[in-house]
Design an enzyme around this catalytic site. Structure first.
Site, mmCIF file in Angstrom:
data_model
loop_
_atom_site.group_PDB
_atom_site.id
_atom_site.type_symbol
_atom_site.label_atom_id
_atom_site.label_comp_id
_atom_site.label_asym_id
_atom_site.label_seq_id
_atom_site.Cartn_x
_atom_site.Cartn_y
_atom_site.Cartn_z
ATOM 1 N N TRP A 54 -4.569 13.378 4.621
ATOM 2 C CA TRP A 54 -3.389 14.172 4.290
ATOM 3 C C TRP A 54 -3.606 14.976 3.006
ATOM 4 O O TRP A 54 -3.219 16.140 2.930
ATOM 5 C CB TRP A 54 -2.178 13.268 4.187
ATOM 6 C CG TRP A 54 -0.829 13.915 4.016
ATOM 7 C CD1 TRP A 54 0.215 13.376 3.345
ATOM 8 C CD2 TRP A 54 -0.354 15.166 4.530
ATOM 9 N NE1 TRP A 54 1.308 14.211 3.402
ATOM 10 C CE2 TRP A 54 0.988 15.330 4.122
ATOM 11 C CE3 TRP A 54 -0.939 16.190 5.283
ATOM 12 C CZ2 TRP A 54 1.763 16.449 4.443
ATOM 13 C CZ3 TRP A 54 -0.167 17.312 5.610
ATOM 14 C CH2 TRP A 54 1.159 17.433 5.190
ATOM 15 N N LYS A 287 8.190 2.125 6.545
ATOM 16 C CA LYS A 287 7.838 2.294 7.965
ATOM 17 C C LYS A 287 6.400 1.862 8.227
ATOM 18 O O LYS A 287 6.060 1.439 9.342
ATOM 19 C CB LYS A 287 8.084 3.737 8.418
ATOM 20 C CG LYS A 287 7.411 4.827 7.579
ATOM 21 C CD LYS A 287 6.021 5.167 8.022
ATOM 22 C CE LYS A 287 5.386 6.211 7.126
ATOM 23 N NZ LYS A 287 4.005 6.512 7.514
ATOM 24 N N GLN A 377 -2.057 1.625 4.060
ATOM 25 C CA GLN A 377 -1.101 1.336 2.990
ATOM 26 C C GLN A 377 -0.030 0.332 3.398
ATOM 27 O O GLN A 377 0.650 -0.246 2.543
ATOM 28 C CB GLN A 377 -0.456 2.641 2.515
ATOM 29 C CG GLN A 377 -1.489 3.626 1.968
ATOM 30 C CD GLN A 377 -0.897 4.639 1.025
ATOM 31 O OE1 GLN A 377 -0.552 4.322 -0.106
ATOM 32 N NE2 GLN A 377 -0.777 5.866 1.489
#
Length: 465
Positions: A54, A287, A377
Site C-alpha cells: 500500500w 477488522k 497486522q
C-alpha cells in the site's frame, strides 16, 4: 507510467471514467503549494516512508499523477537497504516483465533489462530497493508500478519533506519515527504526515487505552496532532493501482484534511474527509483481527458459504459491541467498518494468513512478517484488543450472570483468536469449535446488549468522560 503522463489528457479507463486533465492536476497542486507556503521555484517535497504494497502504490499514484510537474513537486520513497530478492522471486519477476510489453520496453530503454536476465539465471542478486526504482514492489511482484525515486538514507529522505506518507506497519511506526525526529530538530515548520497504517497497541497504565499510529507519530516527533492525518478505506493495493474504482477517507483536522482530500482524489480513487481521526484508525485495526479468523473458517470448512456467514454474523456483532465501547456515536462507523471488513475478507492479507495457518502451510513460528506479503497486522491487533478488553476496570454487566465482567468475556471469537495466535494454547481448528459452541449467544443479543446499556468508555481513546 511516467513516460506517458504527458498523454493523459482526457484518457478513458476501462470503467468509463475520464482522467483529470493536466491543467486540473496542476491547479490542485498549486492550491496545496499555496496552503503550505511554498515559494516559486521551491518544489513541494513528498516522501513515502516504507515500501510495502500500500505504501508503494500510494506513492506511485502520486508519481503517476503529479510526477511530470517536476518544477513544482518532488516525490520519493524511502525503504531500508539490503533486502535481497531470492532466485524464485527473481524468476517470477522476469516472467512478469516479459508478459507486459510496456514494462519490457521501458526497462530496455532504461538499460535495466539485462540485470533481470542475469538474476533469473542466478548470475547476480537483486535487492528490494533496486527493483523498486524500476517499479517493482517486493510484496506485490505481479503489479508493476511506475519507476520511483528511491532513497535508502533516512536523513536524506525526510529532513526537508513537506508531506510524509507513513506506509510502515503499525509495529514499526514508533521506532522509525523516533529516528526521523532526530532529523527534524532544527525545522521551523512542521511537516504534514498522512498515515496509512492499520494497527493498534494497548497501553494499560495509568488507564487502559488504545494507542494508534498517528498517536505514536505525535509522541515520537512532537509534530502537532493537527498536522497528522489517517487515510484508510476498503482498498486492495494492486486493484487500486490498476484503476479499479475505490473509496477512501482521510481523517484529521479540517485545516489539512479537506485540501488533501482534494489533492489525492482521482476519478478512480475518491477520497472523502472526516474529523474523527482516532476512531476510524482504531476501526482499521479492528477488522484485521476478525479477518484472520475468517480465513481460518474458510479453510477449515472447505469454503462453506454457510459456515462463513455464521462466522460473519458473530464477528460483526463483536465488532459492533466493541465500537459501542470506544465511540460515542458508533452508528456512524458501521458503513466504513463493514466495507473495510468485507474487502479484507475477500482478498486481504490477514484473511490469507488465517487460511494458510489453518491449511498448515504456515506456522506461528514464522512470525507475522511473511515473505511476499509483508506484515500481518492483525496478529498484534489481536493482542492489543484482548489486553485492553480484558481489563476489569472496563467491566460491563453480563446479561445472564448479572454481574460486571471484562468486555472480552462477551467476545468469544476475540478470546479464541488470542488463545490460538498469542498464547498458542490451541490449534487453528479451535476457532471452528468455538463457533459451533452450543452455549454461544445469538449475535443479535450481543448487539442488543451494546445498544441498551451505557457502554461508552471515552478513556479507551484517551478522552475525558
Amino acid at each position: 507510467m511516467v513516460e506517458t503522463n504527458e498523454a493523459m489528457n482526457n484518457s478513458v479507463y476501462s470503467n468509463g471514467l475520464i482522467q483529470n486533465s493536466n491543467n486540473s492536476l496542476e491547479d490542485k497542486l498549486d492550491e496545496l503549494r499555496r496552503l503550505m507556503g511554498k515559494a516559486y521555484g521551491d518544489p513541494l517535497r513528498i516522501v513515502g516512508i516504507g515500501a510495502g504494497a500500500w505504501g508503494s502504490v500510494f506513492t506511485a499514484m502520486l508519481q503517476d499523477s503529479y510526477g511530470h510537474l517536476r518544477d513544482k513537486v518532488l516525490i520519493r520513497i524511502w525503504r531500508r537497504p539490503g533486502r535481497s530478492v531470492d532466485r524464485v522471486t527473481a524468476e517470477h519477476l522476469f516472467e512478469v516483465i516479459n508478459s507486459r510489453e510496456d514494462v519490457l520496453r521501458r526497462l530496455i530503454r532504461r538499460c535495466a533489462y539485462l540485470k533481470y536476465v542475469e538474476a533469473r539465471l542466478g548470475d547476480r542478486t537483486l535487492f528490494a530497493d533496486e527493483i523498486l526504482k524500476d517499479g517493482f514492489c517486493l510484496n506485490m511482484i505481479d503489479t508493476p508500478l511506475c519507476p520511483l525515486k528511491v532513497v535508502t538514507n533516512m536523513q536524506e529522505a525526510v529532513w526537508d519533506a513537506d508531506v510524509v506518507i507513513n506506509g510502515l506497519p503499525s509495529t514499526e511506526t514508533r521506532e522509525v519515527f523516533e529516528e526521523i525526529s532526530r532529523y527534524w530538530k532544527e525545522r521551523i515548520t512542521a511537516p504534514v504526515i498522512i498515515s496509512l497504517a492499520k494497527g493498534v497497541e494497548a497501553e494499560l497504565k495509568p488507564v487502559p487505552r488504545v494507542i494508534t499510529p498517528t498517536q505514536m507519530i505525535n509522541r515520537a516527533t512532537g509534530v502537532p496532532v493537527e498536522n497528522i492525518l489517517y487515510l484508510g478505506g476498503p482498498n486492495i493495493a494492486s486493484e487500486i493501482y490498476n484503476k479499479e474504482y475505490a473509496n477512501a477517507r482521510i481523517c484529521g483536522a479540517e485545516k489539512w484534511r479537506k485540501p488533501l482530500a482534494k489533492f489525492l482524489r482521482q476519478p478512480h480513487f475518491i477520497v472523502w474527509d472526516n474529523g474523527d481521526l482516532v476512531t476510524h484508525e482504531v476501526m482499521g485495526g479492528l477488522k484485521n483481527v476478525y479477518a484472520i479468523g475468517a480465513g481460518m473458517i474458510a479453510a477449515l470448512t472447505n469454503e462453506s458459504a454457510t459456515s462463513k456467514s455464521v462466522y460473519f454474523a458473530h464477528c460483526t456483532s463483536e465488532m459492533i459491541f466493541i465500537t459501542h465501547l470506544i465511540a460515542e456515536e458508533p452508528e456512524k462507523l458501521a458503513g466504513p467498518l463493514l466495507a473495510d471488513t468485507y474487502v479484507t475478507l475477500l482478498k486481504g492479507r490477514n484473511a490469507w494468513y488465517g487460511q494458510e495457518l489453518a491449511k498448515g502451510k504456515l506456522t506461528l513460528d514464522l512470525g507475522d512478517s511473511i515473505k511476499g506479503k509483508g506484515m500481518i497486522q492483525g496478529v498484534s491487533a489481536v493482542k492489543a484488543f484482548y489486553e485492553l478488553l480484558s481489563q476489569s476496570s472496563l467491566g460491563v454487566l453480563h446479561p445472564e450472570e448479572n454481574k460486571p465482567v471484562a468486555p472480552v468475556e462477551l467476545c468469544p471469537i476475540l478470546k479464541m483468536l488470542y488463545k490460538i495466535l498469542i498464547k498458542r494454547e490451541f490449534p487453528s481448528e479451535a476457532i471452528l469449535q468455538a463457533l459451533r459452541d452450543e452455549t454461544m449467544n445469538d449475535p443479535r443479543d450481543r448487539i442488543q446488549i451494546a445498544q441498551t446499556h451505557v457502554f461508552y468508555r471515552p478513556s479507551l481513546l484517551g478522552q475525558q468522560p
